[in-house]
Design a protein around this motif. Sequence first.
Motif, short mmCIF file in Angstrom:
data_model
loop_
_atom_site.label_atom_id
_atom_site.label_comp_id
_atom_site.label_asym_id
_atom_site.label_seq_id
_atom_site.Cartn_x
_atom_site.Cartn_y
_atom_site.Cartn_z
N PHE A 1 6.34 2.66 -12.68
CA PHE A 1 5.24 2.21 -12.29
C PHE A 1 5.22 1.11 -11.39
N GLU A 2 4.33 1.03 -10.77
CA GLU A 2 3.99 -1.08 -9.78
C GLU A 2 3.11 -0.86 -10.47
N PRO A 3 2.39 -1.88 -11.50
CA PRO A 3 0.96 -2.16 -12.18
C PRO A 3 0.54 -3.11 -10.41
N ARG A 4 1.42 -3.76 -9.75
CA ARG A 4 0.55 -4.62 -8.56
C ARG A 4 -0.16 -3.11 -7.34
N LEU A 5 0.10 -1.97 -7.56
CA LEU A 5 -0.52 -1.19 -6.83
C LEU A 5 -2.44 -0.54 -7.90
N ILE A 6 -2.50 -1.33 -8.76
CA ILE A 6 -3.47 -1.30 -9.65
C ILE A 6 -4.28 -1.81 -8.65
N TRP A 7 -3.71 -3.09 -8.27
CA TRP A 7 -4.84 -4.24 -7.48
C TRP A 7 -4.81 -4.29 -6.24
N ASP A 8 -4.22 -3.64 -5.44
CA ASP A 8 -4.34 -3.23 -3.93
C ASP A 8 -5.18 -2.70 -3.10
N PRO A 9 -6.57 -2.04 -3.88
CA PRO A 9 -7.25 -1.49 -3.28
C PRO A 9 -8.49 -2.42 -3.07
N LEU A 10 -8.51 -3.74 -4.13
CA LEU A 10 -9.23 -4.74 -3.71
C LEU A 10 -9.22 -5.53 -2.41
#
Lengths: 210, 226
Positions: free
Chosen positions: B210-219
């Motif tokens: 899992f890539e946690p940076r994907l959580i922040w990308d929609p911002l």
Amino acid sequence: MTDRTAQLIACHECDLLQRDIQLNPGCYASCPRCGAVLYRNATDSVDRTLAYTLAAAMVFLGANVFPIFSIEVQGDRSAITLFGAVLSLWDQGMRSISLLVFLTAMVAPAVELVSITYLLLPLKLGKVPPSYPLFMRVLQFIEPWGMVEVLMLGVLVSLVKLTHNFRVIPGMALWSFAVLTLLLAAAAASFNARDIWGQMDARWKEQAPQ
Amino acid sequence: MGADGREVERAGPAVTAGAPIAAARGLCSCHVCQLVSRRTGNGRVAHCPRCGARLHFRRPGSVQRCWALVIASYILYIPANALIMMETGSLITYRKDTIVSGVVHLWKTGSWMIAVIVFIASVAIPLLKLFSLTLLLISVQRRSTWNPRQRTRLYRLVEAVGRWSMLDIYVVTLLAALVQLGSMATVKAGPAAVAFGAVVVLTMFATMEFEPRLIWDPLQKEEFHD
């Protein structure tokens, strides 16, 4: 080390770009956006990690050579070492479980200890070990799979379960595992990958001809 | 890998304005050594100038692979709980325990502390891991902007506690190896141990994938790939 303060760092959890600042010993830097720990400045990182690792390596040998515990039923005595348990399970036909325990409780910690020693001992002596990026990578990959502390809890749970029905005699390896758990935690806490990359990089550039 | 010709961005603009994202500036953080470098050669495979690892803005195929591992874990979770984990035999009694019935037995026989520990490690943590990863995957796929900090914390929690579900595997191994006293007493590992071990390993791989940076990308306005 001159450009260390000027370097940029991107948070490994949210990709926020930040400037790397010099930390006081014992402090850590965390990402202002997601709160991830970016890097730490452990006191005497290399020296301490090396000391804990070498001590852990010795205790690790003891933990594998001596029996963990033995039980006694009407004069019948049964003792196991960790590797004995792995072999026994292999013979009972639970090969995948046997392999899993072998890899997580013996191979992974061993690789971890060897890699740290291989990296830090030359660094301490002012040299750069050959193909250090490979070993740093191995270390990063193997770290989540070394589960000595979980094994320690497993040993304690088994101990309690056994005392219901048997007289249990704790073995040398039981104490070794307890000490090993503490030493590995101490080594992990003082290990500073970011700093080691920086130091290796600086040394490597010094050694490389123009 | 080489010190020459390496491009490293130094002393960038003030990082307080907005939220400067490395990928949005064409900067890539190495997943092995964390060195931030500019990705050159558009479309070609880029390597970290320091350690030689392949550079990616975002780990390719992370969501798909994580889904595959999570779904496989859900499937294996059924036999892990339905089948026998441990058989315990002595002169007087013979028991076959699943994970849950083993916990209940421990509770009834008075070892309530051990029962709680085993319950947390073998029941609570695997379920927490599976549900959390599912939640994270769905929220990432829907490009949700809901509480990214809390979701990152959830991911960190899953990453930290995941290993502890190996507990039961170790207990079964130690008991099965030690208690082999013929008719007096035996302990055998059951087929659930294999399924459960697989669940632990697969969920650990899923967490790493899992890539946690994907959580922040929609911002961000931009989308980042590879």
